[in-house]
Design an enzyme around this catalytic site. Sequence first.
Site, PDB file in Angstrom:
ATOM      1  N   GLU A  78       0.805  -1.220   0.000  1.00  0.00           N
ATOM      2  CA  GLU A  78       0.000   0.000   0.000  1.00  0.00           C
ATOM      3  C   GLU A  78       0.840   1.273   0.000  1.00  0.00           C
ATOM      4  O   GLU A  78       0.470   2.265  -0.641  1.00  0.00           O
ATOM      5  CB  GLU A  78      -0.963   0.002   1.195  1.00  0.00           C
ATOM      6  CG  GLU A  78      -2.149  -0.929   1.045  1.00  0.00           C
ATOM      7  CD  GLU A  78      -1.842  -2.381   1.330  1.00  0.00           C
ATOM      8  OE1 GLU A  78      -0.706  -2.661   1.802  1.00  0.00           O
ATOM      9  OE2 GLU A  78      -2.712  -3.245   1.100  1.00  0.00           O
ATOM     10  N   HIS A 147     -10.549  -4.749   9.446  1.00  0.00           N
ATOM     11  CA  HIS A 147     -11.158  -4.559   8.123  1.00  0.00           C
ATOM     12  C   HIS A 147     -12.502  -3.829   8.221  1.00  0.00           C
ATOM     13  O   HIS A 147     -13.310  -3.920   7.306  1.00  0.00           O
ATOM     14  CB  HIS A 147     -11.402  -5.908   7.427  1.00  0.00           C
ATOM     15  CG  HIS A 147     -10.159  -6.674   7.096  1.00  0.00           C
ATOM     16  ND1 HIS A 147      -9.406  -7.296   8.049  1.00  0.00           N
ATOM     17  CD2 HIS A 147      -9.549  -6.911   5.900  1.00  0.00           C
ATOM     18  CE1 HIS A 147      -8.383  -7.909   7.469  1.00  0.00           C
ATOM     19  NE2 HIS A 147      -8.438  -7.680   6.167  1.00  0.00           N
TER      20      HIS A 147
END
Length: 344
Positions: A78, A147
């Site tokens: 990322e 998440h």
Amino acid sequence: MSTATESPNATATAPAAAGRVTTYVKAYNEAVAQVMHEDENVFVAGEDVAAYGGVFHMYDGLLAEFGSRRMVDTPIAEMGLIGLGVGAAARGLRPIIDIMFMDFLAVALDQVVNQAAKMKFMYGGDVKVPMVIAVAYGAGVSAGAQHSQSLEAWLAHTPGLKVVMPSNAYDAKGLMVSAVRDDNPVVFMLNKVLLGARAEVPEDVYAIPLGEASVPREGEDVTIVAFGRMVSEALKAADILAESGVSVEVVDPRTVQPLDTATIVRSASKTNRILVVHEAVTFGGIGAEVAAQIQEEAFDYLDAPVLRVGAPFTPVPFSTPLEKAYVPDADRIVAGARRLLERN
């Protein structure tokens, strides 16, 4: 490590549009396709965005339509992915960088807040960073503590970033078009529970200005300012309260940054009571900023203190019953509104 997930099949209300009904995720997909046709500098990069179509199928069909130069699958990295987007945007492209789950921004935060957000200012406006960072956020699908977060308050605190939270399919399309056309970095937050929500959405391309709130329901007795998924819960709460004669106005800011304070203040001056609702943890959430701005701009209109409804100060539980208790819902919003109405 993330796993592919089917889009939830939720329902929600949305503004009337042009007769055709589609889902939140398909409206987003359509917006991406239309801006890619509009501008050849737009491309999408991220983990599983091309061959698989995205972890929530937000990019289905786009690889076949635009090819692998504009639909780019990347490694699980990322920090490097955001860096790719910043560099591409600074050189004149308009990247859409998909980070799957909002939680994963934590491993790339330096690139987001110290590079993407600041570059225009550090180069005296000579460098622009027109990129969209697309993230899925929110609890409700048993995705666990890593998440499921709603981190809009982190990002809205950073000068240079814009933060968008569409609450329905109509807004998801129009706000995404504006986000891609914007010359600033925009974090575009897609709620996982809302991905299957259906609404009337025009087929033609259209844009909703960033920083312009909507008022999906007008009322006289109390205002509920709700963000993202909480807009549909606020509208349900308004229906419940209407049964006992309470008239509720619902304000959907649509964007956290810039925040349409003027619309919120107008509503506060009308109803004299404000309830702010967000899915994120209550402490330090965007609701505190809304309350502070109302106190500064509309204190004389208030008949009661601004009240907040949000999540408890704990990570999002994995257990389905605990997760259900964690996320604010219509019943908690109704209880908050009744507490406000009892204050004189």
